[in-house]
Design a protein around this motif. Structure first.
Motif, mmCIF file in Angstrom:
data_model
loop_
_atom_site.group_PDB
_atom_site.id
_atom_site.type_symbol
_atom_site.label_atom_id
_atom_site.label_comp_id
_atom_site.label_asym_id
_atom_site.label_seq_id
_atom_site.Cartn_x
_atom_site.Cartn_y
_atom_site.Cartn_z
ATOM 1 N N ASP A 12 8.205 5.595 15.038
ATOM 2 C CA ASP A 12 8.285 7.051 15.167
ATOM 3 C C ASP A 12 6.869 7.633 15.122
ATOM 4 O O ASP A 12 6.052 7.317 15.975
ATOM 5 N N GLU A 13 6.558 8.443 14.119
ATOM 6 C CA GLU A 13 5.240 9.061 14.012
ATOM 7 C C GLU A 13 4.321 8.333 13.037
ATOM 8 O O GLU A 13 3.218 8.803 12.756
ATOM 9 N N SER A 14 4.760 7.210 12.521
ATOM 10 C CA SER A 14 3.959 6.460 11.552
ATOM 11 C C SER A 14 3.165 5.357 12.252
ATOM 12 O O SER A 14 3.683 4.695 13.155
ATOM 13 N N TYR A 15 1.925 5.206 11.809
ATOM 14 C CA TYR A 15 1.043 4.194 12.391
ATOM 15 C C TYR A 15 0.450 3.326 11.284
ATOM 16 O O TYR A 15 0.324 3.759 10.139
ATOM 17 N N GLY A 28 -2.119 2.192 6.615
ATOM 18 C CA GLY A 28 -0.839 2.735 7.055
ATOM 19 C C GLY A 28 -0.618 4.157 6.591
ATOM 20 O O GLY A 28 -1.187 4.597 5.586
ATOM 21 N N ASP A 29 0.198 4.894 7.325
ATOM 22 C CA ASP A 29 0.559 6.260 6.950
ATOM 23 C C ASP A 29 1.517 6.233 5.761
ATOM 24 O O ASP A 29 2.379 5.349 5.670
ATOM 25 N N LEU A 73 -4.427 25.388 3.216
ATOM 26 C CA LEU A 73 -3.850 24.841 4.439
ATOM 27 C C LEU A 73 -2.801 23.786 4.089
ATOM 28 O O LEU A 73 -2.943 23.059 3.108
ATOM 29 N N PRO A 74 -1.727 23.675 4.873
ATOM 30 C CA PRO A 74 -0.674 22.684 4.561
ATOM 31 C C PRO A 74 -1.155 21.258 4.826
ATOM 32 O O PRO A 74 -1.903 20.993 5.766
ATOM 33 N N LEU A 75 -0.698 20.352 3.981
ATOM 34 C CA LEU A 75 -1.005 18.936 4.156
ATOM 35 C C LEU A 75 -0.094 18.378 5.250
ATOM 36 O O LEU A 75 1.126 18.465 5.164
ATOM 37 N N ARG A 76 -0.699 17.789 6.291
ATOM 38 C CA ARG A 76 0.061 17.306 7.437
ATOM 39 C C ARG A 76 0.223 15.788 7.473
ATOM 40 O O ARG A 76 1.183 15.284 8.069
ATOM 41 N N GLY A 77 -0.691 15.074 6.871
ATOM 42 C CA GLY A 77 -0.613 13.616 6.953
ATOM 43 C C GLY A 77 -1.438 12.935 5.882
ATOM 44 O O GLY A 77 -2.449 13.468 5.422
ATOM 45 N N VAL A 78 -0.985 11.739 5.492
ATOM 46 C CA VAL A 78 -1.689 10.935 4.493
ATOM 47 C C VAL A 78 -1.774 9.500 5.005
ATOM 48 O O VAL A 78 -0.775 8.946 5.466
ATOM 49 N N ASN A 79 -2.954 8.934 4.931
ATOM 50 C CA ASN A 79 -3.147 7.547 5.334
ATOM 51 C C ASN A 79 -3.960 6.831 4.266
ATOM 52 O O ASN A 79 -4.935 7.383 3.750
ATOM 53 N N TYR A 80 -3.554 5.610 3.948
ATOM 54 C CA TYR A 80 -4.258 4.826 2.931
ATOM 55 C C TYR A 80 -4.746 3.524 3.543
ATOM 56 O O TYR A 80 -4.042 2.905 4.361
ATOM 57 N N THR A 81 -5.953 3.114 3.178
ATOM 58 C CA THR A 81 -6.539 1.882 3.711
ATOM 59 C C THR A 81 -7.117 1.053 2.586
ATOM 60 O O THR A 81 -7.810 1.578 1.712
ATOM 61 N N ARG A 82 -6.834 -0.261 2.634
ATOM 62 C CA ARG A 82 -7.446 -1.204 1.705
ATOM 63 C C ARG A 82 -8.216 -2.240 2.527
ATOM 64 O O ARG A 82 -7.638 -2.956 3.340
ATOM 65 N N ILE A 123 0.832 -1.215 0.000
ATOM 66 C CA ILE A 123 0.000 0.000 0.000
ATOM 67 C C ILE A 123 0.863 1.261 0.000
ATOM 68 O O ILE A 123 0.335 2.384 0.032
ATOM 69 N N GLY A 124 2.195 1.081 -0.006
ATOM 70 C CA GLY A 124 3.089 2.234 -0.036
ATOM 71 C C GLY A 124 3.450 2.778 1.321
ATOM 72 O O GLY A 124 3.980 3.888 1.432
ATOM 73 N N SER A 125 3.174 2.027 2.377
ATOM 74 C CA SER A 125 3.481 2.479 3.728
ATOM 75 C C SER A 125 4.859 1.999 4.159
ATOM 76 O O SER A 125 5.544 1.264 3.428
ATOM 77 N N ASP A 126 5.276 2.399 5.359
ATOM 78 C CA ASP A 126 6.597 2.055 5.878
ATOM 79 C C ASP A 126 6.615 0.587 6.293
ATOM 80 O O ASP A 126 6.000 0.199 7.290
ATOM 81 N N SER A 127 7.336 -0.240 5.549
ATOM 82 C CA SER A 127 7.358 -1.681 5.805
ATOM 83 C C SER A 127 8.193 -2.055 7.019
ATOM 84 O O SER A 127 8.219 -3.221 7.413
ATOM 85 N N SER A 128 8.875 -1.081 7.629
ATOM 86 C CA SER A 128 9.692 -1.377 8.804
ATOM 87 C C SER A 128 8.954 -1.098 10.108
ATOM 88 O O SER A 128 9.543 -1.228 11.190
ATOM 89 N N MET A 129 7.676 -0.728 10.045
ATOM 90 C CA MET A 129 6.901 -0.517 11.271
ATOM 91 C C MET A 129 6.835 -1.816 12.068
ATOM 92 O O MET A 129 6.773 -2.907 11.504
ATOM 93 N N LYS A 130 6.814 -1.694 13.382
ATOM 94 C CA LYS A 130 6.866 -2.862 14.256
ATOM 95 C C LYS A 130 5.526 -3.095 14.961
ATOM 96 O O LYS A 130 4.801 -2.148 15.269
ATOM 97 N N PRO A 131 5.206 -4.373 15.235
ATOM 98 C CA PRO A 131 3.976 -4.682 15.975
ATOM 99 C C PRO A 131 3.998 -4.076 17.366
ATOM 100 O O PRO A 131 5.015 -4.133 18.063
#
Length: 450
Positions: free
Chosen positions: A237-240, A255-256, A285-294, A202-210
């Motif tokens: 970090d700041e990614s969920y 994922g973010d 307004l500035p874009l602060r965050g992007v999240n994608y869900t499948r 989905i293009g998110s950070d694949s190193s995120m931990k459980p």
């Protein structure tokens, strides 16, 4: 002389064995087994100098040594199994795999005497395989008619809780309702190995931990096996992120993403900015965050954008419907300290008249979606205070209100269910002073479900 294998005694008192499902009593039993298995022929022979052991006793001693070696080997191998690491995950201890009831926890309740060895094994294996942990069994009760044995584990009001119905004769599982939480680092490897690929897809950070795992399992009478649902929260970090599985199949991945992701096109950004401007009057307004869900279970995919300090835009594309929402999530609820404050606030929300809400919502909806509310009927959501919806008029409005002249006014406020045939709906959230803080347009296909 200290034998090298005595170091096991130190190791099993360290992590991760210290937090394993084994009880302290079981740990002490394992310590004694290891200590006994480490007696070498030389040590044992010290009790009987060479040449002074009778032949019969010598043969018996050899058999005992062989038996002790085998048992010691099994115990040491089992302990070693508890320390094997695979991608940072602790593999299930061998002892629990071959002797499931070793880690079963039973309370001191007298009803535990109802549980046969087969029932205990079923309970232990079920919690091990579908919950990933052992809960203390607190109650067992035999049904007067069915012959089933009801087993309860954990506490009903807590996160960890299990109800099982077992066959009174065979001890087999008949029905199950179970839930629980385990740490992220206890997630089974068959799930862990899927994480990098699912996030990368989905293009998110694949190193995120459980971080956290919520598990539930349900089985109804007649089903061959329980249906297990696993919900995993990930973070770095700041990614969920979040992944959900049904059995071992991933059905939901979220994922973010980075702000410059290709999923957010210039057209998507421009449409979102215009929606926020229509809702609040603020622009660029500035874009602060992007999240994608499948969501494969619902055949939907969504992209969520966060702007500025408190604006949110969501677009959902699904097989049965599409959604577009813009929301101001700044807190507009007044401070409510007492019960009287809560009651007063509820009365204020219920007291906001439809006409006032229309006056505030109509120009925003016109600007964002180019929809005229004059052709839409107003429905107040009595079960969700501050929420309401506008739906197109239907030829079959079963609960329209009748005015003093005896005619039906389909635009009047009602708490009825959605008229049949509705395909387009606009939901809103409003405050006690009729400020519109959220607008969502829902478009359904002709045969789509709600």
């Amino acid at each position: 002389m200290k034998h090298p294998n005595d170091d096991w005694e130190k190791e099993i008192q360290k992590e991760p064995f210290a937090e394993s499902p084994f009880t302290e009593k079981h740990k002490q039993h394992v310590l004694r087994q290891v200590s006994w298995s480490q007696k070498t022929p030389k040590q044992t022979g010290a009790l009987h100098p060479p040449g002074r052991i009778p032949n019969g006793r010598m043969n018996l001693r050899k058999r005992r040594l062989r038996t002790g070696s085998v048992m010691g080997g099994i115990v040491v191998a089992a302990l070693a199994g508890a320390f094997i690491l695979w991608n940072g995950q602790i593999v299930e201890p061998v002892v629990e795999r071959f002797y499931p009831t070793a880690s079963l926890q039973l309370s001191d309740d007298p009803s535990m005497s109802l549980l046969t060895d087969k029932m205990k094994r079923t309970v232990a294996i079920t919690m091990r395989d579908y919950l990933g942990k052992q809960l203390e069994v607190t109650l067992a009760k035999k049904g007067p008619i069915t012959g089933w044995v009801y087993v309860e584990a954990g506490q009903e009001l807590e996160t960890d809780y299990a109800q099982m119905w077992l066959d009174g004769e065979t001890g087999a599982l008949v029905e199950l309702n179970m839930r629980g939480e385990i740490p992220g680092d206890r997630l089974e490897h068959r799930f862990v190995r899927q994480i990098p690929g699912l996030l990368a897809d989905i293009g998110s950070d694949s190193s995120m931990k459980p971080v956290r795992v919520l598990r539930s399992a349900i089985m109804k009478k007649g089903q061959a096996m329980p249906i297990m649902n696993t919900s995993l929260t990930l973070q770095k970090d700041e990614s969920y992120g979040e992944i959900r599985w049904r059995q071992d199949q991933a059905i939901y991945v979220s994922g973010d993403l980075t702000l410059n992701t290709a999923r957010v096109t210039a057209e998507i950004l421009e449409t979102a900015q215009e929606a926020i401007k229509g809702l609040s009057g603020e622009s660029k307004l500035p874009l602060r965050g992007v999240n994608y869900t499948r969501d494969d279970d619902l055949s939907e995919e969504s992209i969520n954008l966060t702007f500025g300090d408190h604006y949110f835009v969501r677009s959902i594309q699904g097989k049965a419907s599409t959604h577009y929402m813009v929301m101001d999530y700044k807190g507009y609820t007044p401070e409510l300290k007492t019960m009287e404050d809560h009651e007063r606030y509820i009365e204020e929300l219920l007291g906001v008249e439809e006409e006032i809400i229309r006056q505030h919502a109509a120009p925003i909806i016109k600007q964002i979606f180019n929809i005229d509310l004059n052709d839409y009927t107003f429905y107040r959501d009595s079960s969700n205070l501050g929420m309401a919806s506008f739906r197109p008029e239907s030829n079959e409005d079963p609960e329209g209100t009748t005015d003093s002249g005896g005619t039906t006014d389909s635009k009047s406020t009602t708490d009825s269910e959605e008229p049949s045939g509705t395909k387009d709906e606009i939901q809103i959230r409003y405050t006690q002073d009729a400020r519109i803080t959220m607008i969502e347009r829902i478009q359904r296909e002709e045969n789509g479900s709600q």
